[in-house]
Design an enzyme around this catalytic site. Structure first.
Site, PDB file in Angstrom:
ATOM      1  N   ALA A  71      55.222 -32.947  47.102  1.00 29.70           N
ATOM      2  CA  ALA A  71      55.964 -32.048  47.677  1.00 29.70           C
ATOM      3  C   ALA A  71      57.275 -33.467  48.252  1.00 29.70           C
ATOM      4  CB  ALA A  71      55.417 -31.144  49.105  1.00 29.70           C
ATOM      5  N   MET A  72      56.750 -34.243  47.662  1.00 31.16           N
ATOM      6  CA  MET A  72      57.693 -35.421  48.883  1.00 31.16           C
ATOM      7  C   MET A  72      58.963 -35.914  47.695  1.00 31.16           C
ATOM      8  SD  MET A  72      56.338 -39.238  50.125  1.00 31.16           S
ATOM      9  CE  MET A  72      58.180 -40.266  49.746  1.00 31.16           C
TER      10      MET A  72
END
Length: 106
Positions: A71-72
């Protein structure tokens, strides 16, 4: 006379604490400042994984930051320049794992 001495002493002490604060802020590198301003918002708030004290080499942090992971998002050069990213990566590679609340109680 006693009041003037107290005021002088208070002024001296406040000047010393300001000098100490300035020295502390000067010892913090651009990478640590970026971590505290940007990375900590997720990585110390339980949104992203803990990244301090992981024992990764600096190059791992650079690759993950530039390419993203799970998700980064990827951080472009316009988000963080190469020199600051390298300083950040070196800072993170040398940090210790944060103490958890449970470990602190022991």
């Amino acid at each position: 006379m006693k009041h003037a001495t107290q005021l002088t002493l208070a002024a001296l002490l406040s000047g010393l604490s300001l000098a100490a604060s300035a020295a502390d802020s000067q010892s913090i590198g651009p990478g640590q400042r970026f971590y505290e301003k940007t990375c900590a918002k997720c990585h110390e708030a339980g949104v992203g994984p803990v990244i301090k004290g992981r024992g990764f080499p600096a190059a791992t942090y650079v690759v993950i930051a530039r390419n993203g992971m799970n998700a980064m998002p990827a951080f472009r050069v316009t988000d963080i320049d190469d020199a600051t990213l390298q300083d950040l990566a070196e800072y993170l590679s040398k940090t210790e794992a944060p103490k958890t609340a449970a470990a602190a109680k022991k």
